[in-house]
Design a protein around this motif. Structure first.
Motif, PDB file in Angstrom:
ATOM      1  N   LEU A  42      -0.398  -2.890   0.867  1.00 55.00           N
ATOM      2  CA  LEU A  42      -0.018  -1.478   0.882  1.00 55.00           C
ATOM      3  C   LEU A  42       0.280  -1.127  -0.562  1.00 55.00           C
ATOM      4  O   LEU A  42       1.145  -1.738  -1.185  1.00 55.00           O
ATOM      5  CB  LEU A  42       1.230  -1.245   1.750  1.00 55.00           C
ATOM      6  CG  LEU A  42       1.118  -1.683   3.202  1.00 55.00           C
ATOM      7  CD1 LEU A  42       2.456  -1.506   3.903  1.00 55.00           C
ATOM      8  CD2 LEU A  42       0.035  -0.910   3.911  1.00 55.00           C
ATOM      9  N   TYR A  44       1.553   1.675  -3.046  1.00 49.21           N
ATOM     10  CA  TYR A  44       2.262   2.944  -3.182  1.00 49.21           C
ATOM     11  C   TYR A  44       2.354   3.323  -4.649  1.00 49.21           C
ATOM     12  O   TYR A  44       2.521   2.463  -5.515  1.00 49.21           O
ATOM     13  CB  TYR A  44       3.677   2.832  -2.601  1.00 49.21           C
ATOM     14  CG  TYR A  44       3.705   2.848  -1.094  1.00 49.21           C
ATOM     15  CD1 TYR A  44       3.855   4.048  -0.410  1.00 49.21           C
ATOM     16  CD2 TYR A  44       3.574   1.688  -0.363  1.00 49.21           C
ATOM     17  CE1 TYR A  44       3.873   4.073   0.973  1.00 49.21           C
ATOM     18  CE2 TYR A  44       3.589   1.707   1.015  1.00 49.21           C
ATOM     19  CZ  TYR A  44       3.747   2.903   1.682  1.00 49.21           C
ATOM     20  OH  TYR A  44       3.756   2.928   3.055  1.00 49.21           O
ATOM     21  N   LEU A  55       1.547   6.526  -0.427  1.00 48.65           N
ATOM     22  CA  LEU A  55       0.597   5.467  -0.107  1.00 48.65           C
ATOM     23  C   LEU A  55      -0.778   5.874  -0.627  1.00 48.65           C
ATOM     24  O   LEU A  55      -1.318   6.900  -0.218  1.00 48.65           O
ATOM     25  CB  LEU A  55       0.543   5.245   1.404  1.00 48.65           C
ATOM     26  CG  LEU A  55      -0.385   4.139   1.896  1.00 48.65           C
ATOM     27  CD1 LEU A  55       0.078   2.768   1.416  1.00 48.65           C
ATOM     28  CD2 LEU A  55      -0.470   4.168   3.421  1.00 48.65           C
ATOM     29  N   SER A  58      -4.162   1.423   1.903  1.00 50.17           N
ATOM     30  CA  SER A  58      -3.747   0.419   2.873  1.00 50.17           C
ATOM     31  C   SER A  58      -4.977  -0.422   3.181  1.00 50.17           C
ATOM     32  O   SER A  58      -6.005   0.103   3.583  1.00 50.17           O
ATOM     33  CB  SER A  58      -3.229   1.093   4.148  1.00 50.17           C
ATOM     34  OG  SER A  58      -2.908   0.120   5.116  1.00 50.17           O
ATOM     35  N   SER A  63      -3.160   3.076   8.011  1.00 51.76           N
ATOM     36  CA  SER A  63      -2.148   3.866   7.295  1.00 51.76           C
ATOM     37  C   SER A  63      -1.540   4.901   8.235  1.00 51.76           C
ATOM     38  O   SER A  63      -2.083   5.204   9.290  1.00 51.76           O
ATOM     39  CB  SER A  63      -2.767   4.537   6.073  1.00 51.76           C
ATOM     40  OG  SER A  63      -3.822   5.379   6.459  1.00 51.76           O
ATOM     41  N   SER A  67       5.147   1.383  10.008  1.00 52.50           N
ATOM     42  CA  SER A  67       5.198   0.324   9.010  1.00 52.50           C
ATOM     43  C   SER A  67       4.374   0.644   7.761  1.00 52.50           C
ATOM     44  O   SER A  67       4.499  -0.047   6.752  1.00 52.50           O
ATOM     45  CB  SER A  67       4.722  -1.003   9.609  1.00 52.50           C
ATOM     46  OG  SER A  67       3.387  -0.902  10.046  1.00 52.50           O
ATOM     47  N   THR A  68       3.557   1.677   7.828  1.00 51.86           N
ATOM     48  CA  THR A  68       2.717   2.075   6.692  1.00 51.86           C
ATOM     49  C   THR A  68       2.780   3.584   6.488  1.00 51.86           C
ATOM     50  O   THR A  68       1.766   4.268   6.565  1.00 51.86           O
ATOM     51  CB  THR A  68       1.254   1.634   6.904  1.00 51.86           C
ATOM     52  OG1 THR A  68       0.759   2.277   8.088  1.00 51.86           O
ATOM     53  CG2 THR A  68       1.119   0.141   7.036  1.00 51.86           C
ATOM     54  N   TRP A  82      10.080  -0.023   3.808  1.00 50.57           N
ATOM     55  CA  TRP A  82      10.027  -1.135   2.869  1.00 50.57           C
ATOM     56  C   TRP A  82      11.073  -0.870   1.787  1.00 50.57           C
ATOM     57  O   TRP A  82      11.297   0.280   1.435  1.00 50.57           O
ATOM     58  CB  TRP A  82       8.647  -1.223   2.218  1.00 50.57           C
ATOM     59  CG  TRP A  82       7.536  -1.491   3.180  1.00 50.57           C
ATOM     60  CD1 TRP A  82       6.716  -0.561   3.755  1.00 50.57           C
ATOM     61  CD2 TRP A  82       7.125  -2.749   3.706  1.00 50.57           C
ATOM     62  NE1 TRP A  82       5.821  -1.177   4.592  1.00 50.57           N
ATOM     63  CE2 TRP A  82       6.057  -2.531   4.580  1.00 50.57           C
ATOM     64  CE3 TRP A  82       7.572  -4.059   3.519  1.00 50.57           C
ATOM     65  CZ2 TRP A  82       5.414  -3.548   5.259  1.00 50.57           C
ATOM     66  CZ3 TRP A  82       6.925  -5.078   4.188  1.00 50.57           C
ATOM     67  CH2 TRP A  82       5.864  -4.819   5.051  1.00 50.57           C
ATOM     68  N   CYS A 108      -2.271  -8.318  12.185  1.00 50.00           N
ATOM     69  CA  CYS A 108      -3.210  -8.082  11.100  1.00 50.00           C
ATOM     70  C   CYS A 108      -4.247  -9.191  11.122  1.00 50.00           C
ATOM     71  O   CYS A 108      -3.900 -10.366  11.065  1.00 50.00           O
ATOM     72  CB  CYS A 108      -2.442  -8.078   9.786  1.00 50.00           C
ATOM     73  SG  CYS A 108      -3.415  -7.686   8.357  1.00 50.00           S
TER      74      CYS A 108
END
Length: 120
Positions: A42, A44, A55, A58, A63, A67-68, A82, A108
């Motif tokens: 990820l 950023y 972001l 991803s 995305s 979590s993203t 995060w 993932c």
């Protein structure tokens, strides 16, 4: 080399990129060659004020999920997914464990089981 070591090597290499395009290209190439060790990225970008992060890429995860997120408010650490504000302030990587507690199972490819840890 451990996953943490590969993450550190990745961070060192990506820091050499000069443009957003170079960063994204490097992440995509690295993911293709190292997805067993680094199954997702990820990326950023901090805004000029350092108060939020957007972001820009991803890889390995969709995305726009919890979590993203597409953007993170760095001034409101209680709402961050995060710990980007902490990493930005310290200018050091941070190991994050217990990802499943934070977001539920984070699956993932190529792994069928949920990821447990990440390095920021």
């Amino acid at each position: 080399m451990t996953s943490q070591g590969k993450s550190a090597d990745f961070s060192t290499q990506i820091a050499k990129a000069q443009t957003e395009t170079e960063i994204v290209d490097f992440a995509e190439k690295t993911h293709g060659a190292s997805n067993l060790d680094l199954p997702f990225f990820l990326i950023y970008q901090l805004d000029e004020s350092g108060k939020s992060a957007r972001l820009i890429k991803s890889v390995g995860l969709p995305s726009g999920t919890t979590s993203t997120p597409d953007s993170i408010d760095l001034e409101n650490e209680s709402q961050q997914t995060w710990p980007l504000a902490e990493v930005a302030r310290a200018k050091k990587m941070k190991f994050v464990s217990d990802l499943e507690r934070l977001w539920g199972p984070l699956i993932c490819e190529p792994y069928p089981e949920a990821l447990r840890e990440a390095v920021i």
